[in-house]
Design an enzyme around this catalytic site. Structure first.
Site, PDB file in Angstrom:
ATOM      1  N   ARG A 145      16.086  41.579 -35.466  1.00  0.00           N
ATOM      2  CA  ARG A 145      17.011  42.678 -35.176  1.00  0.00           C
ATOM      3  C   ARG A 145      18.446  42.373 -35.606  1.00  0.00           C
ATOM      4  O   ARG A 145      19.324  43.229 -35.524  1.00  0.00           O
ATOM      5  CB  ARG A 145      16.993  42.986 -33.675  1.00  0.00           C
ATOM      6  N   TYR A 148      20.917  44.575 -37.761  1.00  0.00           N
ATOM      7  CA  TYR A 148      21.599  45.667 -37.059  1.00  0.00           C
ATOM      8  C   TYR A 148      22.658  45.118 -36.105  1.00  0.00           C
ATOM      9  O   TYR A 148      23.832  45.480 -36.175  1.00  0.00           O
ATOM     10  CB  TYR A 148      20.563  46.492 -36.292  1.00  0.00           C
ATOM     11  N   ASP A 149      22.241  44.204 -35.225  1.00  0.00           N
ATOM     12  CA  ASP A 149      23.132  43.663 -34.200  1.00  0.00           C
ATOM     13  C   ASP A 149      24.358  42.985 -34.804  1.00  0.00           C
ATOM     14  O   ASP A 149      25.498  43.269 -34.425  1.00  0.00           O
ATOM     15  CB  ASP A 149      22.404  42.630 -33.329  1.00  0.00           C
ATOM     16  N   GLU A 150      24.131  42.064 -35.744  1.00  0.00           N
ATOM     17  CA  GLU A 150      25.235  41.313 -36.338  1.00  0.00           C
ATOM     18  C   GLU A 150      26.078  42.206 -37.244  1.00  0.00           C
ATOM     19  O   GLU A 150      27.290  41.996 -37.371  1.00  0.00           O
ATOM     20  CB  GLU A 150      24.719  40.103 -37.105  1.00  0.00           C
ATOM     21  N   GLY A 151      25.460  43.194 -37.883  1.00  0.00           N
ATOM     22  CA  GLY A 151      26.227  44.145 -38.682  1.00  0.00           C
ATOM     23  C   GLY A 151      27.216  44.912 -37.826  1.00  0.00           C
ATOM     24  O   GLY A 151      28.372  45.110 -38.206  1.00  0.00           O
ATOM     25  N   LYS A 152      26.764  45.342 -36.660  1.00  0.00           N
ATOM     26  CA  LYS A 152      27.651  46.059 -35.736  1.00  0.00           C
ATOM     27  C   LYS A 152      28.727  45.131 -35.181  1.00  0.00           C
ATOM     28  O   LYS A 152      29.879  45.529 -35.014  1.00  0.00           O
ATOM     29  CB  LYS A 152      26.846  46.685 -34.589  1.00  0.00           C
TER      30      LYS A 152
END
Length: 170
Positions: A145, A148-152
Protein backbone atom coordinates in the site's frame (compact mmCIF):
# COMPACT_ATOMS: atom_id res chain seq x y z
CA UNK A 1 -20.28 33.21 5.02
CA UNK A 2 -20.54 33.09 1.24
CA UNK A 3 -17.42 33.72 -0.83
CA UNK A 4 -17.49 35.76 -4.00
CA UNK A 5 -17.26 33.58 -7.11
CA UNK A 6 -13.77 32.23 -7.77
CA UNK A 7 -12.06 30.38 -10.61
CA UNK A 8 -11.13 26.99 -9.17
CA UNK A 9 -9.01 24.20 -10.63
CA UNK A 10 -10.16 20.81 -9.37
CA UNK A 11 -7.89 17.86 -10.14
CA UNK A 12 -9.50 14.44 -10.09
CA UNK A 13 -12.77 16.10 -11.12
CA UNK A 14 -14.23 12.98 -12.76
CA UNK A 15 -13.80 10.83 -9.64
CA UNK A 16 -16.38 10.21 -6.93
CA UNK A 17 -15.27 13.03 -4.64
CA UNK A 18 -14.27 15.37 -7.45
CA UNK A 19 -17.63 15.16 -9.17
CA UNK A 20 -19.51 15.91 -5.95
CA UNK A 21 -17.20 18.81 -5.14
CA UNK A 22 -17.68 20.14 -8.69
CA UNK A 23 -21.45 20.12 -8.21
CA UNK A 24 -21.17 21.97 -4.91
CA UNK A 25 -18.77 24.59 -6.29
CA UNK A 26 -21.02 25.22 -9.29
CA UNK A 27 -24.08 25.45 -7.03
CA UNK A 28 -22.20 28.12 -5.05
CA UNK A 29 -21.59 30.12 -8.25
CA UNK A 30 -17.90 29.37 -8.81
CA UNK A 31 -16.22 28.69 -12.14
CA UNK A 32 -14.66 25.21 -12.18
CA UNK A 33 -11.93 23.84 -14.40
CA UNK A 34 -12.14 20.08 -13.93
CA UNK A 35 -8.88 18.29 -14.65
CA UNK A 36 -8.76 14.48 -14.90
CA UNK A 37 -6.90 11.88 -16.95
CA UNK A 38 -9.90 9.51 -16.70
CA UNK A 39 -7.67 6.63 -15.56
CA UNK A 40 -10.05 5.83 -12.68
CA UNK A 41 -12.65 8.59 -12.96
CA UNK A 42 -15.41 8.73 -15.53
CA UNK A 43 -16.82 11.60 -17.54
CA UNK A 44 -20.26 10.08 -16.75
CA UNK A 45 -19.77 11.38 -13.20
CA UNK A 46 -19.80 14.90 -14.66
CA UNK A 47 -22.87 14.65 -16.92
CA UNK A 48 -24.61 17.26 -14.76
CA UNK A 49 -22.06 19.83 -16.01
CA UNK A 50 -23.05 19.51 -19.69
CA UNK A 51 -24.04 22.93 -20.93
CA UNK A 52 -22.92 24.74 -17.79
CA UNK A 53 -20.84 27.71 -18.98
CA UNK A 54 -19.00 27.85 -15.63
CA UNK A 55 -17.55 24.34 -16.03
CA UNK A 56 -14.67 23.38 -18.29
CA UNK A 57 -13.39 19.82 -18.46
CA UNK A 58 -9.76 19.20 -19.46
CA UNK A 59 -8.48 15.66 -19.94
CA UNK A 60 -4.97 15.93 -18.56
CA UNK A 61 -2.48 13.82 -16.59
CA UNK A 62 -1.49 15.78 -13.48
CA UNK A 63 1.98 14.25 -13.65
CA UNK A 64 2.58 16.77 -16.44
CA UNK A 65 2.65 20.55 -15.85
CA UNK A 66 -0.55 22.50 -16.40
CA UNK A 67 -1.14 26.25 -16.41
CA UNK A 68 -4.26 28.33 -16.20
CA UNK A 69 -4.94 31.44 -14.14
CA UNK A 70 -6.95 30.41 -11.05
CA UNK A 71 -7.88 31.65 -7.58
CA UNK A 72 -7.89 28.23 -5.94
CA UNK A 73 -6.62 24.70 -6.52
CA UNK A 74 -8.21 21.58 -5.05
CA UNK A 75 -5.95 18.56 -5.60
CA UNK A 76 -7.96 15.34 -5.49
CA UNK A 77 -6.10 13.51 -8.28
CA UNK A 78 -5.05 10.01 -7.22
CA UNK A 79 -6.47 6.51 -7.49
CA UNK A 80 -8.05 5.93 -4.08
CA UNK A 81 -9.04 2.27 -4.04
CA UNK A 82 -6.39 -0.42 -3.47
CA UNK A 83 -7.54 -2.19 -6.64
CA UNK A 84 -6.65 0.87 -8.70
CA UNK A 85 -3.59 2.20 -6.93
CA UNK A 86 -1.96 -1.23 -6.64
CA UNK A 87 -2.50 -2.06 -10.33
CA UNK A 88 0.16 0.53 -11.28
CA UNK A 89 2.02 1.51 -8.09
CA UNK A 90 4.64 3.61 -9.89
CA UNK A 91 1.94 5.70 -11.58
CA UNK A 92 0.21 6.09 -8.20
CA UNK A 93 3.21 7.53 -6.40
CA UNK A 94 4.06 9.68 -9.45
CA UNK A 95 0.52 11.07 -9.45
CA UNK A 96 0.91 12.06 -5.82
CA UNK A 97 4.48 13.35 -6.01
CA UNK A 98 4.71 14.91 -9.48
CA UNK A 99 1.08 15.99 -9.37
CA UNK A 100 1.47 18.04 -6.19
CA UNK A 101 4.73 19.54 -7.44
CA UNK A 102 2.93 20.70 -10.59
CA UNK A 103 0.04 22.11 -8.56
CA UNK A 104 2.41 23.84 -6.13
CA UNK A 105 4.21 25.44 -9.07
CA UNK A 106 0.84 26.60 -10.41
CA UNK A 107 -0.07 27.98 -6.99
CA UNK A 108 3.23 29.82 -6.81
CA UNK A 109 2.77 31.26 -10.34
CA UNK A 110 -0.82 32.40 -9.81
CA UNK A 111 -0.98 33.11 -6.09
CA UNK A 112 -3.83 30.61 -5.78
CA UNK A 113 -4.65 28.98 -2.45
CA UNK A 114 -4.09 25.21 -2.62
CA UNK A 115 -5.91 22.42 -0.82
CA UNK A 116 -4.27 18.98 -0.87
CA UNK A 117 -6.59 16.01 -0.30
CA UNK A 118 -4.78 13.56 1.92
CA UNK A 119 -5.78 10.41 3.79
CA UNK A 120 -5.59 8.84 7.22
CA UNK A 121 -3.43 6.20 5.51
CA UNK A 122 -0.44 8.52 6.01
CA UNK A 123 -0.42 7.24 9.61
CA UNK A 124 -0.24 3.61 8.48
CA UNK A 125 -1.69 0.77 10.54
CA UNK A 126 -2.16 2.37 13.97
CA UNK A 127 -0.43 0.70 16.88
CA UNK A 128 -2.77 2.48 19.31
CA UNK A 129 -6.46 3.26 19.23
CA UNK A 130 -7.89 5.81 19.44
CA UNK A 131 -5.08 7.98 18.11
CA UNK A 132 -4.25 11.31 19.74
CA UNK A 133 -3.30 14.34 17.62
CA UNK A 134 0.30 13.84 18.78
CA UNK A 135 0.42 10.30 17.29
CA UNK A 136 2.88 10.15 14.34
CA UNK A 137 1.87 6.75 13.04
CA UNK A 138 3.09 3.26 12.31
CA UNK A 139 4.03 3.25 8.64
CA UNK A 140 5.46 0.69 6.26
CA UNK A 141 7.38 2.50 3.49
CA UNK A 142 7.88 -0.66 1.38
CA UNK A 143 4.54 -2.47 1.71
CA UNK A 144 2.00 -3.09 -1.03
CA UNK A 145 0.00 0.00 0.00
CA UNK A 146 3.01 2.30 0.31
CA UNK A 147 2.69 3.67 -3.24
CA UNK A 148 -0.47 5.41 -2.02
CA UNK A 149 0.43 6.05 1.63
CA UNK A 150 3.96 7.36 1.02
CA UNK A 151 2.82 9.35 -2.02
CA UNK A 152 0.30 11.17 0.14
CA UNK A 153 2.90 11.67 2.89
CA UNK A 154 5.36 13.13 0.38
CA UNK A 155 2.64 15.43 -0.96
CA UNK A 156 1.92 16.72 2.56
CA UNK A 157 5.64 17.31 3.13
CA UNK A 158 5.97 19.23 -0.14
CA UNK A 159 2.96 21.40 0.71
CA UNK A 160 4.45 22.42 4.04
CA UNK A 161 7.90 22.96 2.55
CA UNK A 162 6.42 25.26 -0.11
CA UNK A 163 4.53 27.10 2.62
CA UNK A 164 7.66 27.55 4.72
CA UNK A 165 9.99 28.40 1.83
CA UNK A 166 7.71 30.41 -0.47
CA UNK A 167 4.83 31.45 1.78
CA UNK A 168 2.25 29.57 -0.30
CA UNK A 169 -1.29 29.51 1.06
CA UNK A 170 -1.85 25.78 1.48
Amino acid sequence: MRLSPMRILLTGAAGFLGSHISRRLLDEGHEVIGLDDLSTGSYRNLEFTIGNPRFTFVEHDIRNPFFTPVDGILNFACPASPKHYQSDPVRTIETNFLGIINMLHLSKQTGARLLQASTSEVYGDPAISPQQESYWGNVNPIGIRSCYDEGKRAAETLCFDYKRQYGLDI
